[in-house]
Scaffold this motif. Sequence first.
Motif, PDB file in Angstrom:
ATOM      1  N   ASN A  56      44.477 -28.882  28.677  1.00 44.76           N
ATOM      2  CA  ASN A  56      44.814 -30.242  29.114  1.00 44.76           C
ATOM      3  C   ASN A  56      44.145 -30.585  30.448  1.00 44.76           C
ATOM      4  O   ASN A  56      44.797 -31.014  31.397  1.00 44.76           O
ATOM      5  N   CYS A  57      42.837 -30.369  30.486  1.00 42.72           N
ATOM      6  CA  CYS A  57      42.067 -30.637  31.697  1.00 42.72           C
ATOM      7  C   CYS A  57      40.693 -31.163  31.288  1.00 42.72           C
ATOM      8  O   CYS A  57      40.387 -31.269  30.106  1.00 42.72           O
ATOM      9  N   GLU A  58      39.854 -31.469  32.270  1.00 41.19           N
ATOM     10  CA  GLU A  58      38.546 -32.060  31.979  1.00 41.19           C
ATOM     11  C   GLU A  58      37.696 -31.165  31.079  1.00 41.19           C
ATOM     12  O   GLU A  58      37.074 -31.636  30.133  1.00 41.19           O
ATOM     13  N   VAL A  59      37.656 -29.864  31.383  1.00 42.86           N
ATOM     14  CA  VAL A  59      36.901 -28.915  30.557  1.00 42.86           C
ATOM     15  C   VAL A  59      37.842 -27.781  30.149  1.00 42.86           C
ATOM     16  O   VAL A  59      37.928 -26.757  30.825  1.00 42.86           O
ATOM     17  N   PRO A  60      38.582 -27.965  29.043  1.00 43.04           N
ATOM     18  CA  PRO A  60      39.456 -26.879  28.605  1.00 43.04           C
ATOM     19  C   PRO A  60      38.634 -25.683  28.160  1.00 43.04           C
ATOM     20  O   PRO A  60      37.552 -25.840  27.577  1.00 43.04           O
ATOM     21  N   GLY A  61      39.158 -24.492  28.453  1.00 38.05           N
ATOM     22  CA  GLY A  61      38.449 -23.298  28.036  1.00 38.05           C
ATOM     23  C   GLY A  61      39.006 -22.046  28.700  1.00 38.05           C
ATOM     24  O   GLY A  61      39.977 -22.086  29.444  1.00 38.05           O
ATOM     25  N   ILE A  62      38.349 -20.937  28.401  1.00 35.52           N
ATOM     26  CA  ILE A  62      38.783 -19.627  28.885  1.00 35.52           C
ATOM     27  C   ILE A  62      38.155 -19.359  30.245  1.00 35.52           C
ATOM     28  O   ILE A  62      36.938 -19.363  30.393  1.00 35.52           O
ATOM     29  N   ALA A  63      39.030 -19.114  31.234  1.00 33.91           N
ATOM     30  CA  ALA A  63      38.585 -18.960  32.616  1.00 33.91           C
ATOM     31  C   ALA A  63      38.519 -17.505  33.070  1.00 33.91           C
ATOM     32  O   ALA A  63      37.926 -17.213  34.102  1.00 33.91           O
ATOM     33  N   GLY A  64      39.146 -16.587  32.314  1.00 35.41           N
ATOM     34  CA  GLY A  64      39.138 -15.194  32.733  1.00 35.41           C
ATOM     35  C   GLY A  64      40.058 -14.339  31.894  1.00 35.41           C
ATOM     36  O   GLY A  64      40.501 -14.753  30.818  1.00 35.41           O
ATOM     37  N   SER A 109      32.559 -16.171  35.610  1.00 39.44           N
ATOM     38  CA  SER A 109      31.689 -16.960  36.486  1.00 39.44           C
ATOM     39  C   SER A 109      31.582 -18.401  36.007  1.00 39.44           C
ATOM     40  O   SER A 109      31.203 -19.288  36.769  1.00 39.44           O
ATOM     41  N   ARG A 110      31.953 -18.620  34.742  1.00 41.50           N
ATOM     42  CA  ARG A 110      31.987 -19.975  34.179  1.00 41.50           C
ATOM     43  C   ARG A 110      33.087 -20.018  33.125  1.00 41.50           C
ATOM     44  O   ARG A 110      33.437 -18.988  32.545  1.00 41.50           O
ATOM     45  N   VAL A 111      33.615 -21.186  32.893  1.00 46.67           N
ATOM     46  CA  VAL A 111      34.616 -21.361  31.841  1.00 46.67           C
ATOM     47  C   VAL A 111      33.903 -21.364  30.492  1.00 46.67           C
ATOM     48  O   VAL A 111      32.897 -22.050  30.315  1.00 46.67           O
ATOM     49  N   VAL A 112      34.406 -20.569  29.552  1.00 50.43           N
ATOM     50  CA  VAL A 112      33.918 -20.619  28.175  1.00 50.43           C
ATOM     51  C   VAL A 112      34.683 -21.778  27.530  1.00 50.43           C
ATOM     52  O   VAL A 112      35.868 -21.660  27.233  1.00 50.43           O
ATOM     53  N   SER A 113      33.997 -22.891  27.373  1.00 48.06           N
ATOM     54  CA  SER A 113      34.658 -24.141  27.009  1.00 48.06           C
ATOM     55  C   SER A 113      35.130 -24.157  25.559  1.00 48.06           C
ATOM     56  O   SER A 113      34.592 -23.467  24.690  1.00 48.06           O
ATOM     57  N   LEU A 114      36.134 -24.968  25.319  1.00 47.02           N
ATOM     58  CA  LEU A 114      36.626 -25.180  23.962  1.00 47.02           C
ATOM     59  C   LEU A 114      35.507 -25.693  23.076  1.00 47.02           C
ATOM     60  O   LEU A 114      35.380 -25.276  21.923  1.00 47.02           O
ATOM     61  N   ARG A 115      34.672 -26.552  23.602  1.00 44.62           N
ATOM     62  CA  ARG A 115      33.531 -27.082  22.842  1.00 44.62           C
ATOM     63  C   ARG A 115      32.617 -25.941  22.385  1.00 44.62           C
ATOM     64  O   ARG A 115      32.186 -25.884  21.243  1.00 44.62           O
ATOM     65  N   GLU A 116      32.329 -25.014  23.293  1.00 41.68           N
ATOM     66  CA  GLU A 116      31.485 -23.867  22.951  1.00 41.68           C
ATOM     67  C   GLU A 116      32.170 -22.993  21.902  1.00 41.68           C
ATOM     68  O   GLU A 116      31.526 -22.526  20.954  1.00 41.68           O
ATOM     69  N   PHE A 149      33.524 -10.921  20.953  1.00 39.41           N
ATOM     70  CA  PHE A 149      32.575 -12.030  20.880  1.00 39.41           C
ATOM     71  C   PHE A 149      32.773 -12.989  22.063  1.00 39.41           C
ATOM     72  O   PHE A 149      31.805 -13.388  22.709  1.00 39.41           O
ATOM     73  N   ILE A 150      34.018 -13.347  22.354  1.00 39.50           N
ATOM     74  CA  ILE A 150      34.273 -14.284  23.461  1.00 39.50           C
ATOM     75  C   ILE A 150      33.874 -13.660  24.799  1.00 39.50           C
ATOM     76  O   ILE A 150      33.302 -14.339  25.654  1.00 39.50           O
ATOM     77  N   GLU A 151      34.141 -12.377  24.960  1.00 35.42           N
ATOM     78  CA  GLU A 151      33.700 -11.707  26.199  1.00 35.42           C
ATOM     79  C   GLU A 151      32.180 -11.793  26.342  1.00 35.42           C
ATOM     80  O   GLU A 151      31.682 -12.006  27.433  1.00 35.42           O
ATOM     81  N   SER A 152      31.465 -11.644  25.234  1.00 35.57           N
ATOM     82  CA  SER A 152      30.000 -11.736  25.306  1.00 35.57           C
ATOM     83  C   SER A 152      29.564 -13.157  25.682  1.00 35.57           C
ATOM     84  O   SER A 152      28.581 -13.322  26.406  1.00 35.57           O
ATOM     85  N   LEU A 153      30.298 -14.166  25.213  1.00 33.94           N
ATOM     86  CA  LEU A 153      29.983 -15.546  25.614  1.00 33.94           C
ATOM     87  C   LEU A 153      30.147 -15.729  27.112  1.00 33.94           C
ATOM     88  O   LEU A 153      29.347 -16.418  27.758  1.00 33.94           O
ATOM     89  N   SER A 154      31.176 -15.101  27.682  1.00 30.46           N
ATOM     90  CA  SER A 154      31.435 -15.245  29.117  1.00 30.46           C
ATOM     91  C   SER A 154      30.314 -14.649  29.964  1.00 30.46           C
ATOM     92  O   SER A 154      30.127 -15.030  31.109  1.00 30.46           O
ATOM     93  N   GLN A 155      29.572 -13.715  29.376  1.00 32.66           N
ATOM     94  CA  GLN A 155      28.498 -13.058  30.087  1.00 32.66           C
ATOM     95  C   GLN A 155      27.149 -13.680  29.760  1.00 32.66           C
ATOM     96  O   GLN A 155      26.109 -13.166  30.148  1.00 32.66           O
ATOM     97  N   GLY A 156      27.191 -14.768  28.987  1.00 35.13           N
ATOM     98  CA  GLY A 156      25.965 -15.495  28.661  1.00 35.13           C
ATOM     99  C   GLY A 156      25.100 -14.802  27.637  1.00 35.13           C
ATOM    100  O   GLY A 156      23.907 -15.039  27.574  1.00 35.13           O
TER     101      GLY A 156
END
Length: 157
Positions: A56-64, A109-116, A149-156
């Motif tokens: 419920n924010c501008e960029v929802p997603g996984i922060a950590g 280092s970046r939010v893995v966004s819901l869109r992603e 898989f999500i952890e790998s997204l967080s690392q780019g």
Amino acid sequence: MNYWLMKSEPEAFSIDDLARAPQKTTCWDGVRNYQARNMLRDQMKKGDLAFFYHSNCEVPGIAGIVEIVREGYPDHTAFDPEDHHFDAKSDPENPRWFMVDVKLKKKFSRVVSLRELKSCADKSLSGFQLLAKGNRLSVMPVTALQWKFIESLSQGK
């Protein structure tokens, strides 16, 4: 070990708030859904890991990532009439609501966004409960494959 996703609105409590908490640890209180309560009370175990999701924010997603450091116990906020999580029907002798304690393990280092995440729904995140239509649970399980898989997204990667 089990894996989880835990949602919080960053205006109420963000990953940065957790980072500022003493020993980067706090209780995860205020859950008022029976299905989510059951997971907190019965299934989350010390040592389990959870994604910290900003909702419920501008960029929802996984922060950590947080670690469960205390298993389910009665949520004291339900008994406090001054607390916004107060539940007049909750009884300390037979508690209705539970919480766990979490400790910050890693802020991404970046939010893995819901869109992603949605862009991967038909690939590596097939069946990911967060992406199910109409899902509003604040606590949900994550499979080991989804976690990796999500952890790998967080690392780019």
